[in-house]
Design an enzyme around this catalytic site. Sequence first.
Site, PDB file in Angstrom:
ATOM      1  N   SER A 137       1.036  -1.166   0.038  1.00  0.00           N
ATOM      2  CA  SER A 137      -0.254  -0.053   0.188  1.00  0.00           C
ATOM      3  C   SER A 137       0.759   1.394   0.007  1.00  0.00           C
ATOM      4  O   SER A 137       0.423   2.110  -0.583  1.00  0.00           O
ATOM      5  CB  SER A 137      -0.800  -0.067   1.188  1.00  0.00           C
ATOM      6  OG  SER A 137      -0.201  -0.140   2.253  1.00  0.00           O
TER       7      SER A 137
ATOM      8  N   HIS B   5       1.387   4.811   4.166  1.00  0.00           N
ATOM      9  CA  HIS B   5       0.610   5.769   3.054  1.00  0.00           C
ATOM     10  C   HIS B   5       1.139   6.890   2.919  1.00  0.00           C
ATOM     11  O   HIS B   5       1.071   7.344   1.735  1.00  0.00           O
ATOM     12  CB  HIS B   5      -1.066   5.492   3.604  1.00  0.00           C
ATOM     13  CG  HIS B   5      -1.600   4.045   3.486  1.00  0.00           C
ATOM     14  ND1 HIS B   5      -2.863   3.677   4.150  1.00  0.00           N
ATOM     15  CD2 HIS B   5      -1.001   2.909   3.161  1.00  0.00           C
ATOM     16  CE1 HIS B   5      -3.080   2.698   4.046  1.00  0.00           C
ATOM     17  NE2 HIS B   5      -2.067   1.799   3.604  1.00  0.00           N
TER      18      HIS B   5
END
Length: 278
Positions: free
Chosen positions: A202, A255
């Site tokens: 991610s 992230h």
Amino acid sequence: MVRVIAISNLRLAQAFVDYMATRHVALEVKPDSQGAEIWLTDDEQLPQVQHELEQFLLDPLNPRYQAASWQSGNLHSNLPYQRFSYLQTLRSQAGPLTLSVMVLCIAIYILMQIVGDGAVMSWLAWPRDNSQYLQIWRWVSHAFLHFSLLHILFNLMWWWYLAGQMEKRLGTGKLLVLTIVSALFSGWGQSLFSGVNFGGLSGVVYALMGYVWLTGERAPERGISLPRGLMAFSVLWLVAGYFDILGLSIANAAHVSGLIIGLLMAFWDTRNSAKTTQ
């Protein structure tokens, strides 16, 4: 005119154009060597087109798009609907690095189900201390670890969509650099908050989001883009992770670190394009 998106499947591009025509929006298909580009005539209709495009990308084979081609009469063109193959579509919209990373992530996930998370992480997780710093694969290999089916499906879906178009348009080398740099910095950022017990693609995916979106905004001629609505959704998802709204264990620092790296790299790579358009 405004460039909306590049699509590798010319027939699907025409279907979207035909569908938008039923919404009284004039789009133009411009075939190129890798598929087709879709251009909008009226700039003021861009928000409507972007909204419809998001729905189209989620389900491009929905019967309403083919029905629009019937309605417009464009099925008489030499752009037949071919029998749909998920494997063919997967391969046609992704380069060798994109596909290799997907295969690697799936193989590691299967191995984790067989021998356990701990055994695999002992070899691939972020370096625990200076005794592991020279095991240089660890600085990147943490990105290939996934701990649930939902985790790997979500990441690989975004990876295929974003990395595929980047590799096709900008080359394998550019994707490789972004992948390594973003894996390194997103892993470092996450390790500051959670130690070494993390994994997943991610951080790299968020770097791709930032890179593809900003490049599309500043240098649309490069042929990669992420609709603003999808970018807004991604940012909202990131914010939701900080407030634990979804009750999921989310690597928020990875992230954010990845997104920042992607934006910075896109800003640097498009600096000359931005000057040209000013």
